[in-house]
Design an enzyme around this catalytic site. Structure first.
Site, mmCIF file in Angstrom:
data_model
loop_
_atom_site.group_PDB
_atom_site.id
_atom_site.type_symbol
_atom_site.label_atom_id
_atom_site.label_comp_id
_atom_site.label_asym_id
_atom_site.label_seq_id
_atom_site.Cartn_x
_atom_site.Cartn_y
_atom_site.Cartn_z
ATOM 1 N N GLU A 116 48.827 29.185 -21.738
ATOM 2 C CA GLU A 116 48.834 29.502 -20.304
ATOM 3 C C GLU A 116 50.048 28.885 -19.610
ATOM 4 O OE1 GLU A 116 47.253 31.630 -18.532
ATOM 5 O OE2 GLU A 116 45.972 32.252 -20.185
ATOM 6 N N TYR A 140 45.662 28.921 -10.710
ATOM 7 C CA TYR A 140 45.576 29.999 -11.699
ATOM 8 C C TYR A 140 45.374 29.436 -13.120
ATOM 9 C CZ TYR A 140 46.428 33.682 -14.904
ATOM 10 O OH TYR A 140 46.261 34.559 -15.956
ATOM 11 N N ASP A 176 45.607 37.136 -11.744
ATOM 12 C CA ASP A 176 47.049 37.351 -11.908
ATOM 13 C C ASP A 176 47.395 38.758 -11.418
ATOM 14 O OD1 ASP A 176 46.073 39.041 -13.839
ATOM 15 O OD2 ASP A 176 47.138 38.131 -15.515
#
Ligand code: SF4
Length: 365
Positions: A51, A132, A150
């Site tokens: 990520e 996020y 996203d």
């Protein structure tokens, strides 16, 4: 559809969407080295590392980097004990180096922890982890009921529910749709199924609606309006900033310095530059690393784009007379230095064989 209509989406539709997309995911999930195989427990280190790498970088690019990283540093403990310079060298080409630095800091913190934080709130305590990334790691690695929003997921939801707010404000609106939907079985798979659907089927242009498991409940599709969603953001022109980069040479070596910790390319090794300004004015020797030299201006400017602006750098080259104190890196082994892409472009501007004798220019120069 406005937020006020949200309560009117019956649970049965939400459940229907969840069921359809999960069963599509079971057949069509993308395979990544960081993604657990069907039925396997995800590795939190892999999820977290991927990520961080995927911020502003494509999955195709990250694939190679990820494999190299886990081969060299197979777990958090190994990463926590790594030399930061080695991590920065491996990071070259992946964008902002602050992410690599934060990754290293987080690994050091987590190595002393009895377990990986599992909720978004705990994950957000790690350096460089925003909402996020925290949501993505919490849902994918730990099945926390949250959907990381996203661009792909915003696009899917804006079409599914014909959310007619401009892209700039879309995330907040989509959150109101995703939060009740995140609760249910297999939250991690549900989040990943939405990511995959957005990337592979509900593409920005020419969505493959014929292959979409959500076709029968997609309001934009049913109204023949998929191209109208998401509502585009107004185009903002990026500013152009200008400056000078100084390439100072001496016998097979180049002068480098550490940039200030704060600011763009903070703490990175780089050739000296002036500040980068929209209304830049060349102030002679003010920012050059050695005063009084005959600086040659390279014929080609270096152009580079950051998130918020374009940068045009004039490259000046000179041969050092007084060897100022600093980092003198051998040109031959420059690839082992963690140089930002911008600095590589600057150095590539200097023609091969640029003479140490300022009177002798290489052929073709
Ligand atoms: Fe996207 Fe088409 Fe599926 Fe709607 S039907 S979610 S527009 S791919």
């Amino acid at each position: 559809m406005s937020v006020n209509h949200l309560q009117k989406i019956p649970n049965i539709i939400r459940d229907n969407i969840r069921r359809k997309i999960l069963s599509w995911y079971d057949e069509n999930r993308r395979i990544f080295p960081w993604r657990a195989e069907k039925g396997q427990v995800p590795n939190p280190y892999y999820v977290y590392l991927s990520e961080v790498m995927l911020q502003q970088t494509t999955v195709a690019t990250v694939d190679d980097y990820f494999r190299r990283f886990i081969k060299r540093w197979p777990d958090l403990k190994a990463l926590s004990m790594a030399d930061l310079e080695d991590i920065l060298v491996e990071w070259q080409g992946l964008g902002y180096y602050s992410r690599a630095r934060n990754l290293h800091k987080s690994a050091k913190l987590l190595a002393d922890f009895p377990c990986f934080p599992q909720a978004p709130e705990g994950l957000m305590g790690l350096p460089g982890v925003g909402d996020y990334t925290a949501a993505a790691v919490a849902s994918i690695a730990f099945d926390h009921p949250i959907i990381p929003i996203d661009g792909n997921i915003m696009r899917v939801f804006s079409r599914l529910f014909r959310i007619d707010v401009p892209f700039t404000n879309l995330k907040r609106e989509v959150f109101l749709y995703t939060s009740p939907m995140a609760k249910g079985e297999r939250p991690g798979d549900f989040a990943q199924s939405l990511m995959d659907l957005g990337a592979v089927v509900c593409r920005p242009k020419n969505p493959k609606c014929d292959e979409c498991p959500l076709q029968t409940c997609c309001q934009a599709f049913l109204k023949g309006e998929t191209s109208k969603f998401p509502v585009p953001k107004e185009r903002i022109q990026k500013l152009v900033r200008f400056g000078i980069a100084y390439v100072l040479l001496r016998e097979g070596q180049i002068f480098l310095e550490k940039r200030p910790e704060k600011g763009l390319l903070g703490g990175m090794t780089a050739v000296p530059t002036t500040p980068w300004l929209v209304d830049f004015v060349d102030q002679g020797d003010l920012y050059s690393p050695e005063k009084g030299l005959d600086w040659e201006i390279m014929p080609r400017q270096v152009k580079h784009t950051f998130t918020h602006f374009h940068l045009h750098l004039t490259v000046k080259v000179a041969v050092s007379q007084n060897s100022p104190a600093g980092i003198w890196a051998p040109l031959e082994t420059l690839e082992t230095v963690a140089l930002p892409t911008l600095m590589k472009k600057v150095i590539e501007c200097v023609p091969d064989g640029f003479s140490l004798d300022p009177c002798v220019k290489p052929q073709g120069y």
